[in-house]
Design an enzyme around this catalytic site. Structure first.
Site, PDB file in Angstrom:
ATOM      1  N   CYS A  21     -20.995  45.286 -21.036  1.00 33.95           N
ATOM      2  CA  CYS A  21     -21.895  45.012 -20.051  1.00 33.95           C
ATOM      3  C   CYS A  21     -22.141  46.419 -19.357  1.00 33.95           C
ATOM      4  O   CYS A  21     -21.385  47.517 -19.395  1.00 33.95           O
ATOM      5  CB  CYS A  21     -21.559  44.016 -19.042  1.00 33.95           C
ATOM      6  SG  CYS A  21     -21.451  42.292 -19.836  1.00 33.95           S
TER       7      CYS A  21
ATOM      8  N   HIS B 211     -24.126  43.524 -13.899  1.00 34.09           N
ATOM      9  CA  HIS B 211     -23.372  42.742 -12.945  1.00 34.09           C
ATOM     10  C   HIS B 211     -22.717  43.756 -12.147  1.00 34.09           C
ATOM     11  O   HIS B 211     -22.347  44.767 -12.170  1.00 34.09           O
ATOM     12  CB  HIS B 211     -22.616  41.755 -13.594  1.00 34.09           C
ATOM     13  CG  HIS B 211     -21.528  42.491 -14.543  1.00 34.09           C
ATOM     14  ND1 HIS B 211     -20.383  42.548 -13.870  1.00 34.09           N
ATOM     15  CD2 HIS B 211     -21.380  42.395 -15.968  1.00 34.09           C
ATOM     16  CE1 HIS B 211     -19.532  43.050 -14.880  1.00 34.09           C
ATOM     17  NE2 HIS B 211     -20.062  42.905 -16.074  1.00 34.09           N
TER      18      HIS B 211
END
Length: 231
Positions: free
Chosen positions: A128, A112
């Site tokens: 992440c 992301h």
């Protein structure tokens, strides 16, 4: 406490990928409410945690390379072979403009954007892979749901993570590898999902008794050596 990277060369990451190829990706649970596109995709993503980069690959050729920010020392990134199972826009705040969700079985992980682009290239995320917003927006348009994502890196998910004892409640790549070994030995019949649950604990007890190891109900450095997960 031991540092795996003081004991083992970086080639351990390549061995890690070879081991995980033996784990059926199809058996990994997909995030709820998400359907994976089963059609063959023409591109592939390869993330290298050591070099903090992500490559867009087509037919063996690298088309694009972007810098990423992997997990911090206390929240390392997963290592293995996964797929993109969701694509979303407009998450906002710390997640930037786009989200590519991965089917990591022990938690919610993805690729992301970020509102702190100055941290790209550092180990700072909660597991992440952060990218600059302009980069994730470009990548978002190029990869469909179902795209294979190969994450290469240290077995612990971080180059400086010291070895920690695995106990009930532990999660991550190392737990998944232990489950896979216990399953291959016929001692564990659960899902290799990277979650050290009660069934995993019972299988660990059986393994330790069978191999005359101290019955700790936990996985220590000596147990990993005995299982052949580390050398």
């Amino acid at each position: 406490m031991f540092s795996l990277f003081r004991l083992f060369p970086k080639t351990l990451g390549a061995l890690m990928i070879f081991i995980l190829i033996c784990i059926s990706v199809a058996s990994m649970p997909v995030l709820a409410t998400t359907k994976v596109n089963q059609s063959n995709t023409t591109v592939q993503l390869r993330i290298n945690i050591w070099h903090k980069k992500i490559e867009l690959i087509k037919e063996g050729h690298v088309l694009k390379t972007f810098k990423v920010a992997p997990g911090a020392i206390d929240t390392p990134s997963p290592v293995g072979i996964y797929r993109i199972v969701s694509k979303e826009q407009g998450w906002g705040k710390g997640f930037g403009s786009c989200w590519l969700g991965l089917n990591v079985p022990w938690g919610q992980y993805g690729i992301h954007g970020t509102n702190k682009p100055e941290l790209i290239g550092k180990y700072v995320s909660h597991g992440c892979f952060r990218m600059r917003n302009r980069d994730i927006e470009e990548l978002y348009e190029l990869v469909p749901v179902g795209t294979e994502v190969i994450i290469e890196g240290p077995i612990t998910g971080h180059k400086d993570v010291t070895y920690r004892v695995l106990v009930r409640g532990s999660r991550g790549t190392l737990v998944q590898l232990v489950q896979n070994r216990l399953q291959a030995a016929g001692l564990y019949n659960g899902t290799c999902n990277g979650v050290f649950n009660r069934n995993t604990e019972l299988a660990v007890i059986k393994y330790q008794k069978q191999n005359q190891l101290p019955v700790t109900k936990q996985i220590h450095y000596k147990d990993l050596l005995h299982m052949g997960i580390i050398e």
